[in-house]
Design a protein around this motif. Structure first.
Motif, short mmCIF file in Angstrom:
data_model
loop_
_atom_site.label_atom_id
_atom_site.label_comp_id
_atom_site.label_asym_id
_atom_site.label_seq_id
_atom_site.Cartn_x
_atom_site.Cartn_y
_atom_site.Cartn_z
N ASN A 210 10.50 3.09 -3.10
CA ASN A 210 9.24 2.67 -3.70
C ASN A 210 9.52 1.71 -4.83
OD1 ASN A 210 7.82 4.33 -1.97
ND2 ASN A 210 7.68 6.00 -3.44
N TYR A 211 8.54 0.90 -5.17
CA TYR A 211 8.72 -0.12 -6.21
C TYR A 211 9.16 0.48 -7.54
CZ TYR A 211 7.73 -3.75 -9.62
OH TYR A 211 7.84 -4.64 -10.64
N ASN A 212 8.57 1.57 -7.95
CA ASN A 212 8.85 2.15 -9.27
C ASN A 212 10.05 3.09 -9.31
OD1 ASN A 212 6.84 0.78 -10.66
ND2 ASN A 212 5.29 2.23 -9.97
N SER A 213 10.78 3.21 -8.19
CA SER A 213 11.92 4.15 -8.22
C SER A 213 13.22 3.43 -8.46
CB SER A 213 11.98 4.94 -6.93
OG SER A 213 12.14 4.11 -5.81
N ASN B 138 0.80 -1.23 0.00
CA ASN B 138 0.00 0.00 0.00
C ASN B 138 0.83 1.28 0.00
OD1 ASN B 138 -2.30 -1.58 0.07
ND2 ASN B 138 -2.52 -1.44 2.29
N GLU B 139 1.94 1.29 0.71
CA GLU B 139 2.72 2.53 0.84
C GLU B 139 3.86 2.58 -0.17
OE1 GLU B 139 0.93 4.27 2.92
OE2 GLU B 139 0.00 2.42 3.63
N LYS B 140 4.45 1.44 -0.47
CA LYS B 140 5.63 1.41 -1.34
C LYS B 140 5.35 0.91 -2.75
CE LYS B 140 8.43 3.20 1.56
NZ LYS B 140 9.10 4.46 1.21
N GLY B 141 4.14 0.43 -3.00
CA GLY B 141 3.73 0.07 -4.35
C GLY B 141 4.25 -1.25 -4.88
N TYR B 142 4.69 -2.14 -4.00
CA TYR B 142 5.18 -3.44 -4.46
C TYR B 142 4.00 -4.33 -4.85
CZ TYR B 142 9.81 -2.20 -2.80
OH TYR B 142 11.02 -1.58 -2.63
N PRO B 143 4.06 -4.97 -6.02
CA PRO B 143 2.97 -5.86 -6.45
C PRO B 143 2.90 -7.12 -5.58
CG PRO B 143 4.39 -5.28 -8.31
CD PRO B 143 5.08 -4.82 -7.06
N LYS B 144 1.69 -7.51 -5.21
CA LYS B 144 1.49 -8.74 -4.44
C LYS B 144 2.15 -9.93 -5.12
CE LYS B 144 -3.05 -7.94 -2.44
NZ LYS B 144 -4.43 -8.47 -2.39
N SER B 145 2.08 -9.95 -6.45
CA SER B 145 2.58 -11.09 -7.21
C SER B 145 4.09 -11.29 -7.08
CB SER B 145 2.22 -10.95 -8.68
OG SER B 145 2.82 -9.79 -9.22
N LEU B 146 4.82 -10.27 -6.60
CA LEU B 146 6.27 -10.37 -6.45
C LEU B 146 6.70 -10.63 -5.00
CD1 LEU B 146 7.48 -7.51 -8.82
CD2 LEU B 146 7.30 -9.96 -9.31
#
Length: 148
Positions: free
Chosen positions: A145-148, A49-57
């Motif tokens: 964050n996941y996308n950074s 929720n806060e860092k944007g990591y996909p559940k699938s990973l």
């Protein structure tokens, strides 16, 4: 359960045979609610929720072999290419994070080779970026964050 140093999340609980369970959205099942599990479930939702990591990973509590011993990591986040981005070591809030906690996650990382490490007892969080060249880790203010 104790209030932790994470945002508040809407967990699902179940009571069975006088034991409370919490729903794990990664393993897709209810697990017995122990203090360390309370921290782990908060950390999973924090990453999503806060860092944007996909559940699938995200992967939880899988076995690995360290020095011929069977161990279990708490949380691993993969990169899309299958390499490991992050290892998280969760402890109960009553456990003080010390050098032996960092030694534990460093041992796991000799096998897993993650780019980032996180250690938390739900109250205190520590984040590190691996420096494989110098065989050390550099402390960070927060996990990226996941996308950074």
């Amino acid at each position: 359960m104790q209030k932790l140093n994470f945002p508040t999340y809407p967990f699902r609980f179940k009571n069975s045979e006088n034991k409370v369970s919490i729903f794990d959205c990664i393993r897709k099942k209810f697990v017995i609610l122990q203090p360390e599990e309370w921290v782990r479930q908060h950390c999973v939702l924090f990453l999503i929720n806060e860092k944007g990591y996909p559940k699938s990973l995200i992967n939880i509590e899988k076995e690995l072999i360290v020095n011929d011993l069977k161990k279990r990591y708490d949380i691993v986040v993969f990169n899309p290419n299958g390499s490991i981005h992050l290892i998280v070591e969760c402890k109960a809030p009553s456990v003080i994070i010390n050098q032996s906690t960092f030694d534990q996650i460093a041992q796991y990382n000799r096998v897993l080779m993650a780019d980032y490490l996180m250690v938390t007892n739900g109250l205190n969080h520590y984040y590190c970026k691996m420096n494989f060249e110098k065989e050390c880790y550099d402390f960070l203010r927060e996990i990226p964050n996941y996308n950074s």
